[in-house]
Design a protein around this motif. Structure first.
Motif, mmCIF file in Angstrom:
data_model
loop_
_atom_site.group_PDB
_atom_site.id
_atom_site.type_symbol
_atom_site.label_atom_id
_atom_site.label_comp_id
_atom_site.label_asym_id
_atom_site.label_seq_id
_atom_site.Cartn_x
_atom_site.Cartn_y
_atom_site.Cartn_z
ATOM 1 N N GLN A 75 1.088 -1.147 0.024
ATOM 2 C CA GLN A 75 0.466 0.748 0.382
ATOM 3 C C GLN A 75 0.724 0.674 0.053
ATOM 4 N N ALA A 76 1.391 0.742 1.353
ATOM 5 C CA ALA A 76 2.959 2.653 0.939
ATOM 6 C C ALA A 76 3.618 3.151 -0.759
ATOM 7 N N LEU A 77 4.289 1.312 -1.068
ATOM 8 C CA LEU A 77 4.509 1.234 -2.264
ATOM 9 C C LEU A 77 3.913 2.286 -3.139
ATOM 10 N N TYR A 78 2.739 1.891 -3.621
ATOM 11 C CA TYR A 78 1.749 2.393 -4.020
ATOM 12 C C TYR A 78 1.893 3.776 -4.614
ATOM 13 N N GLU A 79 1.353 3.705 -3.300
ATOM 14 C CA GLU A 79 1.003 5.630 -2.377
ATOM 15 C C GLU A 79 1.936 6.281 -2.879
ATOM 16 N N GLN A 80 3.463 5.947 -2.262
ATOM 17 C CA GLN A 80 4.498 7.077 -2.381
ATOM 18 C C GLN A 80 4.760 6.891 -4.086
ATOM 19 N N ARG A 81 4.596 5.798 -4.742
ATOM 20 C CA ARG A 81 4.765 5.669 -6.567
ATOM 21 C C ARG A 81 3.695 7.017 -7.253
ATOM 22 N N TYR A 82 2.456 6.863 -6.916
ATOM 23 C CA TYR A 82 1.761 7.881 -7.067
ATOM 24 C C TYR A 82 1.451 9.622 -6.252
ATOM 25 N N ALA A 83 2.077 9.654 -5.911
ATOM 26 C CA ALA A 83 1.743 11.150 -4.937
ATOM 27 C C ALA A 83 1.514 12.236 -5.112
ATOM 28 N N ASN A 84 2.562 12.545 -5.908
ATOM 29 C CA ASN A 84 3.056 13.251 -6.858
ATOM 30 C C ASN A 84 1.285 13.549 -8.325
ATOM 31 N N GLU A 85 0.625 12.161 -8.476
ATOM 32 C CA GLU A 85 -0.011 12.467 -9.622
ATOM 33 C C GLU A 85 -1.214 12.253 -9.727
ATOM 34 N N THR A 86 -1.386 13.680 -10.332
ATOM 35 C CA THR A 86 -2.814 14.089 -9.922
ATOM 36 C C THR A 86 -4.351 13.036 -10.447
ATOM 37 N N PHE A 87 -3.711 12.426 -11.833
ATOM 38 C CA PHE A 87 -5.025 11.915 -12.110
ATOM 39 C C PHE A 87 -4.495 9.783 -11.919
ATOM 40 N N VAL A 88 -3.794 9.347 -11.043
ATOM 41 C CA VAL A 88 -3.762 8.195 -10.541
ATOM 42 C C VAL A 88 -3.942 8.368 -9.458
ATOM 43 N N ASP A 89 -5.319 7.549 -8.589
ATOM 44 C CA ASP A 89 -5.776 7.552 -7.581
ATOM 45 C C ASP A 89 -5.261 5.804 -7.381
ATOM 46 N N VAL A 90 -4.425 6.009 -5.218
ATOM 47 C CA VAL A 90 -4.300 4.703 -5.344
ATOM 48 C C VAL A 90 -5.268 5.110 -4.033
ATOM 49 N N MET A 91 -6.281 3.910 -3.803
ATOM 50 C CA MET A 91 -7.855 4.004 -3.683
ATOM 51 C C MET A 91 -7.142 3.525 -1.709
ATOM 52 N N PRO A 92 -7.429 3.435 -0.792
ATOM 53 C CA PRO A 92 -6.997 2.952 0.909
ATOM 54 C C PRO A 92 -7.142 1.554 0.117
ATOM 55 N N ALA A 93 -6.320 0.474 0.846
ATOM 56 C CA ALA A 93 -6.418 -1.021 1.496
ATOM 57 C C ALA A 93 -7.757 -1.123 1.152
ATOM 58 N N GLY A 94 -7.784 -2.838 0.330
ATOM 59 C CA GLY A 94 -9.284 -3.178 0.974
ATOM 60 C C GLY A 94 -10.338 -2.930 -0.636
ATOM 61 N N SER A 95 -10.083 -1.567 -0.937
ATOM 62 C CA SER A 95 -10.669 -0.851 -1.972
ATOM 63 C C SER A 95 -10.498 -1.899 -3.057
ATOM 64 N N HIS A 96 -12.021 -1.901 -3.594
ATOM 65 C CA HIS A 96 -12.510 -2.561 -4.972
ATOM 66 C C HIS A 96 -12.721 -1.552 -6.156
ATOM 67 N N PRO A 97 -11.819 -0.904 -7.253
ATOM 68 C CA PRO A 97 -12.584 0.007 -7.683
ATOM 69 C C PRO A 97 -13.277 0.006 -8.930
ATOM 70 N N GLU A 98 -14.496 0.382 -8.489
ATOM 71 C CA GLU A 98 -15.710 0.554 -9.691
ATOM 72 C C GLU A 98 -15.207 1.102 -11.907
ATOM 73 N N THR A 99 -15.573 0.422 -12.244
ATOM 74 C CA THR A 99 -14.827 1.273 -13.477
ATOM 75 C C THR A 99 -15.902 2.642 -13.943
ATOM 76 N N ARG A 100 -17.159 2.795 -12.896
ATOM 77 C CA ARG A 100 -18.033 4.171 -13.124
ATOM 78 C C ARG A 100 -17.588 4.902 -12.340
ATOM 79 N N THR A 101 -16.771 4.378 -11.751
ATOM 80 C CA THR A 101 -16.325 5.516 -11.184
ATOM 81 C C THR A 101 -15.343 6.857 -11.420
ATOM 82 N N VAL A 102 -15.027 6.047 -12.632
ATOM 83 C CA VAL A 102 -14.213 7.174 -13.367
ATOM 84 C C VAL A 102 -14.350 7.642 -14.390
ATOM 85 N N ARG A 103 -15.981 7.049 -14.701
ATOM 86 C CA ARG A 103 -16.529 7.365 -16.356
ATOM 87 C C ARG A 103 -16.854 8.867 -16.545
ATOM 88 N N GLY A 104 -16.278 9.129 -17.758
ATOM 89 C CA GLY A 104 -15.588 10.599 -18.374
ATOM 90 C C GLY A 104 -14.551 11.526 -18.348
#
Lengths: 342, 342, 342, 342
Positions: free
Chosen positions: C256-285
């Motif tokens: 989790q820390a690895l991913y959060e650090q890698r993308y800390a400065n990336e506006t368009f990459v959202d590392v979700m909280p541990a245990g999450s299941h991202p749904e495609t509709r949450t980025v629709r458009g």
């Protein structure tokens, strides 16, 4: 065994005919033709038929259709009319699932379908294959014009009102919604998933080819000219037609009883209890038409809800029903499978 | 005639059992129970059954289940285990479509299902109802644990590889996608149309209840412990499971031949030609499992594609198949209808 | 104001570019070309743009593209390579949304795309437009190869693991699911609504064109050769890609820390909280990529879930992001609209 | 900055309000309430808002709504009426997205909504928030009753005909089709994916709550009593309403010109060219209503096609439009994003 051929087997009405006929106990499938896919096993194009249909598509010239008892045309409009004469002369009976023989007035047909009719002399002989209207004539027919999908749903919905003469025939409205399979299996942008999904639209408001077919049938039932506004819509589902019909009541009647009596002996028309809202999925895969009749706020507008599976009662199932009638079989043969829900 | 009862008939496995059993020539449906909807005609809840099923839902206490030859439990997990003993004692055989008897290790079951098992002593007797693995035992079973939907698709896909001992059993991956009906017919926000349509998501990545069931079956086939990563996903369709399976090959083999031979005598498993990509719709409404095996770029990873209809081969159809086996009937009875495509 | 032209505006990446650029405060849309639809108002083909885009499609020869500052190619593969040299010589910068310049090894490109490359000498200059990997090079690029949709989702998901060197690079698995719009706006039977709805299938298991593109990017990140099994699937939704990624962990790490650090400065990459299941509709458009990282049962397999909107971060949005970088604008300009849910 | 509170933020109108208001340059979101989810970050329930909305849901009692300039009620029917008096007394203006203040005749309201009205004395003051009818009154309103989704589509479609007095007011028909999000975000079996997908049905034919609201608005426009048959349908898409309207023409008129003139100054009503068939997806996510008017076969029936996004122009978007009007802002503020197509 009835020897059966199918011309044009690669569309949705073709595969649906195969689904029904492959399990018909009195049918022997002799040939299924396709110009584009000749030589290909049917079950390669439609893996749902693996283990059920062993035929390959053949070219029409090599299909020996003249040795069949019955040939179904599951072709685009304007094909069957070129082959009907020769087959009839060879003693083959025909059910055309396209529109070539549906309209008795050839001039009207030519206007709406944009081509010259190839055998106008056969049109008078053709029987319109709506068994709930025409059963006796179908029994002896050589050439049956299988009704369109919208016309089936709309006519079955309106018939009791028009035959009883209790509504204003000049202001009929049919607001119909169809699943996308009604547009056939063809590569067109407008029916791509990404265009048709999560979307709803009307089309052909200025005039749809099914309008003259419906009008002809309704006028026959009403025994007078009728005025109909018909608006088809495309809805993001695969199968199903939902026709919502509106008419103005001119004399009082027990509408529920009227419908129940009209269809009391019709296996494939299910008049639902008063107050029902039939859902298209309740006939998915079956030859059933479900109808509910409403009179909102006891006003003078009657609302009829009529649903079918466009590929079954609206096409292939009705064709098999017609075949059963033509050959003296039990009308429900091969048409008894239960709708798939959910 | 086999006298059959169904406990819990208002869910999707219930209505699917009814669809199949209503046309089973050797079954007499005696009762179908529902606490919530007792007294309601089955065909009112499921209009697709109008004309096919005349029963009303009854309360379980008034269903006389002990006079049945066979009772199906189409209930949530944790119900059948409370009634199994009494029915078995009355000479009634049982097929449980829920998970109560699927896991032989009761401690594991209690951990994953979060409840105490009500009759752990019956668990050893229960036969896991995957006919392609267990047919002989099913014949004589009193109590059959009908497999879960994911476990059916995943096990049928992996069995040939594990039985042949040619893959690394420690790094199996099952990436499975299910239609929404797999979640059952219940009012939950996450499976509403507006939540699940036009959307795709994984769920239960940290651990899904079907994991121990799959692992148990795969270990049995491999005759050793196995390591499996199982990730289920929800895809916006009604029916169908598509399992994409990955394993590392350890010894060379003709994979296509391996699969074809393994399932040569299995009516309900269709090994597709090399290079195929089975589509879930090709088994819609049928008890068929279609499998294709790939070895991309001739590398050492084998990819197996395994599809079923989750409500048929993944639930009700497999239950009827088990019933047919248990009662010495032709295994395909009432399971021969052709998939509905499109 | 940046003077912008679009070549090939009638596909989905074209209309999506228009949606984004029409509200970009520093862009002046000069021309949008289409051979087939020249002369037609853009808003006639895409009524969603009525009131926002007043242009008509023009023929490429009359579009004066050499007077633009930037030209986007939203064309099929194999078009941009014929026009790139002339435009670059005229001082025009290029972003190609197709594959012409994505693969540095021209022989590999020619094998997978089945044609000769028209300007192999330009390939070394082309910058692969994945800003999260290549931002500095993009700033000064004349020619940007905009990544494919699958490659974007898969690379963003794998990068942290590979850069950190903690997984076995030889057994990477990417099981990816795409909405149907990823297949483009073209008339093909397989992507019709009635074929693709209520259905799920894998395709291209033996080899998909995005495989070499992904492998190239992953090898760069890992600084070694990698072995990848990539299986794409078609899922019945319009937009969205869900990549489920599997890798074997070789050394322990706080993922989790690895991913959060890698993308800390990336506006368009959202590392979700541990245990999450991202749904495609949450980025629709939207141009967002959401990622969740899992380690089921604390075993040695890491599962990464990576989702994007294939038409935005997987195509047009990333192209606009690249343009913003190339022209020194705020990287988020015109890319801040909130995803449409539900 | 306008200080805004939202009561009831966990439904679809709530999340849609948040989507629009989060990017409104003159709005400061102060509080969003939910009894069930108080304390939960809004972006946990709706990950699409991650990075855009930092609020947590609060209990209404702790939301300090009396310190807001404006409070939106995105609650079920029958909630706002209990809180309106206190807020108004505190100087807070109100927009109710539910039905509490839509019907001027309290007895009619109580009959259709099945409860006693809690503050009938406030009803006369409430302004019906359809800006295309009522803009001047909305400017000064303290309490705005935001129209229902069906009423918006139907009224905008019929208004020009009724205001011009050219149709028979006694036989109006509105056949309306709604996406499933119109039923709200609630756990009900009938709107589950597996029930609503691949299905079409009418509902509420005997009488739907939106009927009196529509009738009231049409009567006002016609300045006489009207007779309306209103039949709503559920169609398997997420967003969108398509109203197909039928009326009998009594005097001749240039219908296209009539509609264009009526809406010439309305930003959010797009009268499409003659012969058009607006598709619901062309307004997905936008506040636009598109209308096309037809006169099939030059008969005396006019057919109007009127489409909206039910969650935007049919709910949250129209509410923001009303807010903009009430606070003297540019009417289009925060409502200019381009529809998402495909």
């Amino acid at each position: 065994m009835i020897k059966v051929g199918i011309v044009g087997g690669t569309g949705y009405t073709g595969v649906e005919l195969l689904r029904l006929l492959a399990q018909h106990p009195q049918v022997e499938l002799r040939a299924i033709t396709s110009r584009a896919d000749q030589g290909m096993p049917v079950s390669q194009l439609f893996p749902s038929l693996r283990g059920y249909v062993d035929l390959c598509f053949t070219h029409q010239d090599e299909a020996h259709l003249d040795q069949c008892d019955l040939v179904f045309f599951a072709t685009p409009n304007g094909i069957a009319m070129h082959h009907a004469r020769a087959l009839l002369d060879a003693g083959v009976r025909i059910i055309d699932l396209a529109a070539d023989f549906r309209i008795q007035d050839v001039a009207v047909w030519e206007k709406w379908y944009g081509m010259r009719h190839a055998c106008p002399d056969l049109v008078p002989e053709a029987i319109y294959g709506l068994p709930e209207s025409n059963r006796e004539q179908i029994k002896h027919a050589r050439l049956v014009a299988n009704p369109g999908c919208y016309p089936t749903a709309v006519q079955l919905g309106f018939l009791p009102l028009l035959e009883a003469g209790i509504v204003d025939c000049n202001s009929l409205i049919a607001d119909a919604k169809s699943g996308v399979s009604g547009a056939g299996r063809k590569a067109e942008v407008s029916i791509m998933f990404s265009e048709a999904a999560d979307n709803f639209k009307a089309y052909g408001v200025s005039g749809h080819r099914h309008l003259p077919e419906i009008s002809q049938g309704l006028a026959r039932a009403a025994q007078q000219e009728i005025g109909l506004t018909f608006v088809p819509h495309l809805t993001p589902m695969i199968r199903g037609i939902h026709a919502t019909l509106y008419a103005r009541i001119q004399c009082d009647a027990d509408l529920q009883a009227l419908y129940e009596q009209r269809y009391a002996n019709e296996t494939f028309v299910d008049v639902m209890p008063a107050g029902s809202h039939p859902e298209t999925r309740t006939v998915r895969g079956s030859n059933c038409c479900r109808i509910a009749v409403h009179r909102p706020q006891q006003g003078n507008t009657v609302v009829v809800l009529s649903i079918i599976d466009n590929l079954v009662k609206g096409a292939a199932g009705q064709a098999v029903q017609n075949m059963n009638i033509m050959f003296g079989l039990l009308e429900t043969t091969a048409l008894t499978s239960i709708p798939l829900l959910p």
